[in-house]
Design a protein around this motif. Structure first.
Motif, PDB file in Angstrom:
ATOM      1  N   CYS A 268       0.885  -1.296  -0.073  1.00 27.76           N
ATOM      2  CA  CYS A 268      -0.015  -0.020  -0.066  1.00 27.76           C
ATOM      3  C   CYS A 268       0.982   1.304   0.055  1.00 27.76           C
ATOM      4  N   PRO A 269       0.874   1.968  -0.885  1.00 32.22           N
ATOM      5  CA  PRO A 269       1.787   3.097  -0.949  1.00 32.22           C
ATOM      6  C   PRO A 269       1.457   4.308   0.010  1.00 32.22           C
ATOM      7  N   ARG A 270       2.567   4.661   0.552  1.00 28.58           N
ATOM      8  CA  ARG A 270       2.456   5.679   1.668  1.00 28.58           C
ATOM      9  C   ARG A 270       3.462   6.545   1.704  1.00 28.58           C
ATOM     10  N   TRP A 271       3.197   7.887   2.437  1.00 31.20           N
ATOM     11  CA  TRP A 271       4.416   8.897   2.481  1.00 31.20           C
ATOM     12  C   TRP A 271       4.248   9.453   3.756  1.00 31.20           C
ATOM     13  N   PRO A 272       5.445   9.787   4.309  1.00 30.89           N
ATOM     14  CA  PRO A 272       5.535  10.516   5.554  1.00 30.89           C
ATOM     15  C   PRO A 272       4.676  11.801   5.611  1.00 30.89           C
ATOM     16  N   VAL A 273       4.168  12.255   6.559  1.00 31.77           N
ATOM     17  CA  VAL A 273       3.654  13.694   6.737  1.00 31.77           C
ATOM     18  C   VAL A 273       4.835  14.325   7.423  1.00 31.77           C
ATOM     19  N   THR A 274       5.280  15.599   6.808  1.00 32.56           N
ATOM     20  CA  THR A 274       6.286  16.378   7.429  1.00 32.56           C
ATOM     21  C   THR A 274       6.083  16.731   8.825  1.00 32.56           C
ATOM     22  N   PRO A 275       6.820  16.584   9.583  1.00 25.31           N
ATOM     23  CA  PRO A 275       6.602  17.040  11.356  1.00 25.31           C
ATOM     24  C   PRO A 275       6.675  18.421  11.347  1.00 25.31           C
ATOM     25  N   SER A 305      -2.389   5.760   0.473  1.00 25.89           N
ATOM     26  CA  SER A 305      -3.193   6.004  -0.615  1.00 25.89           C
ATOM     27  C   SER A 305      -4.697   5.562  -0.469  1.00 25.89           C
ATOM     28  N   ALA A 306      -5.646   6.376  -0.594  1.00 25.76           N
ATOM     29  CA  ALA A 306      -7.113   6.167  -0.573  1.00 25.76           C
ATOM     30  C   ALA A 306      -7.418   5.302  -1.828  1.00 25.76           C
ATOM     31  N   LEU A 309      -6.391   1.641  -1.509  1.00 29.61           N
ATOM     32  CA  LEU A 309      -7.330   0.918  -0.424  1.00 29.61           C
ATOM     33  C   LEU A 309      -8.794   0.714  -1.259  1.00 29.61           C
ATOM     34  N   ILE A 310      -9.028   1.674  -2.088  1.00 30.83           N
ATOM     35  CA  ILE A 310     -10.568   1.410  -2.712  1.00 30.83           C
ATOM     36  C   ILE A 310     -10.370   0.231  -3.731  1.00 30.83           C
ATOM     37  N   GLU A 311      -9.307   0.185  -4.558  1.00 27.80           N
ATOM     38  CA  GLU A 311      -8.988  -0.790  -5.561  1.00 27.80           C
ATOM     39  C   GLU A 311      -8.908  -1.974  -4.891  1.00 27.80           C
ATOM     40  N   HIS A 312      -8.101  -2.187  -3.926  1.00 20.64           N
ATOM     41  CA  HIS A 312      -7.790  -3.399  -3.304  1.00 20.64           C
ATOM     42  C   HIS A 312      -8.777  -3.971  -2.293  1.00 20.64           C
TER      43      HIS A 312
END
Length: 377
Positions: A268-275, A305-306, A309-312
């Motif tokens: 599942c694609p993910r990215w850190p949120v800038t602190p 990635s929403a 999540l939707i597609e899977h």
């Protein structure tokens, strides 16, 4: 004052839903907009302003109040206090993509990756618009706005808007109210003056452009490539393409604690949120002992990635419920589209079904991105 015959919101929104409001006004200048707002406030009427209608999901019954159409236009070039930069003050009703084209044509860099985003300039700071790693908060200096019931407008620096991922203090989130109910009159951006090229440093934008390193490329090429990419995803308005009859991404990418993200599949694609690197610890002088307490360890947030999540969760591109005229875009899983004559009730039914599938599979409840008017999920 300019009161007009109410127009059904399905004719003024890109998702093409919504009945006619009780009353409708329009304003072509900032002064007219202030006057229209103050007239409505004095009457105690329910209200909202409408720009391009690209981030609005309106109910079938219509709005019980007044809709004010923002038709203001204009770009003013101002000197920047920073060398090699220019400031643009833009009226709220100006088309966002027209502004991007204006900047690119003159070699002003900083918003070219946001080419093709529909809507107006005044709406951009409200949800901190962005695309391919570039966000308006990077170039936004200030906005001129008028608070509800105020007698005159004020200038508010970008630092006071609490800009975050697709949010600000001005945004009406689903199930809540804005922290600050106000209307933007103009927006001021600070852009780099270039020779028509820029070095692309952001990884997300380089990936979208197919660049392997931080190369200098023409701004016009960046814009045309982004427009082509958006068109392939059905994210450029086209009356002949039903995939573009949408409000863009209907669901927000989910922001979750790192511990929750670890429970999702690794792919599942993910990215850190800038602190928050500017966090300040205030210690009252009366209680200061000479020692500064260690900062509390905060768990990092992660954006997931929403669309994945939707597609899977079993919702494929082009999915439709039986007998419904609303469907998932055939090009982009995040866009819910009006395939022709769909009601708000049909779009809501599809949205709730998607929410339930994702929640059942992954335990996350996706939140809608558009502003919802007289409609619930």
């Amino acid at each position: 004052m300019t009161e007009i015959t109410p127009i059904p919101l399905r004719e003024l929104t890109t998702l093409r839903t919504g009945g006619a409001p009780e009353r409708m006004r329009e304003a072509a200048t900032a002064a007219e907009l202030i006057a229209e707002l103050q007239t409505v406030w004095a009457a105690g009427d329910e209200w909202f302003v409408l720009g391009g209608g690209s981030n609005l999901f309106a109910g079938d019954a219509g709005f019980e109040g007044t809709v004010i159409r923002v038709l203001t236009r204009g770009i003013e070039e101002l000197p920047s206090p920073h060398d090699g930069r220019v400031r643009l003050r833009v009226q709220a009703g100006h088309d966002w993509d027209h502004l991007v084209a204006y900047a690119v044509e003159r070699g002003y860099a900083g918003i070219e990756a946001m080419s093709g985003i529909p809507g107006t300039v005044g709406a951009a700071p409200v949800q901190n618009v962005g695309a391919y790693g570039q966000e308006i908060q990077e170039t936004l200096v200030e906005v001129e706005l008028i608070d509800e019931y105020a007698e005159s407008p004020v200038i508010v620096p970008a630092s006071e808007l609490a800009l975050g991922f697709r949010t600000s203090v001005l945004k009406h989130h689903y199930g809540g109210v804005p922290q600050r109910r106000a209307v933007i009159l103009s927006v001021t951006l600070d852009l780099a003056v270039t020779d028509g090229t820029r070095v692309v440093r952001g990884e997300q934008l380089r990936r979208a452009l197919g660049l392997e390193d931080a190369s200098a490329v023409p701004l016009a090429w960046v814009r045309s490539t982004i427009l082509s990419t958006r068109a392939q995803k059905g994210m450029l308005l086209n009356p002949d393409d039903p995939d573009t009859a949408s409000a863009g991404s209907f669901f927000q990418n989910a922001i979750v604690p790192e511990s929750v993200a670890r429970t999702l599949p690794a792919e599942c694609p993910r990215w850190p949120v800038t602190p928050d690197l500017d966090a300040v610890t205030v210690i009252p002088l009366s209680g200061f002992t000479g020692a500064v307490p260690p900062l509390a360890a905060a768990q990092a947030d992660v954006k997931v990635s929403a669309a994945w999540l939707i597609e899977h969760s079993g919702i494929r591109k082009g999915f439709k419920l039986p007998r419904s005229r609303a469907g998932v875009s055939t090009k982009h899983a995040l866009a819910l589209t009006n395939r022709g004559g769909a009601t708000a009730a049909e779009v809501s039914e599809l949205a709730r079904f998607i929410q339930s599938r994702v929640h059942a599979e992954y335990g996350l409840l996706l939140q809608p991105e558009p502003v919802l008017v007289e409609v619930e999920l």
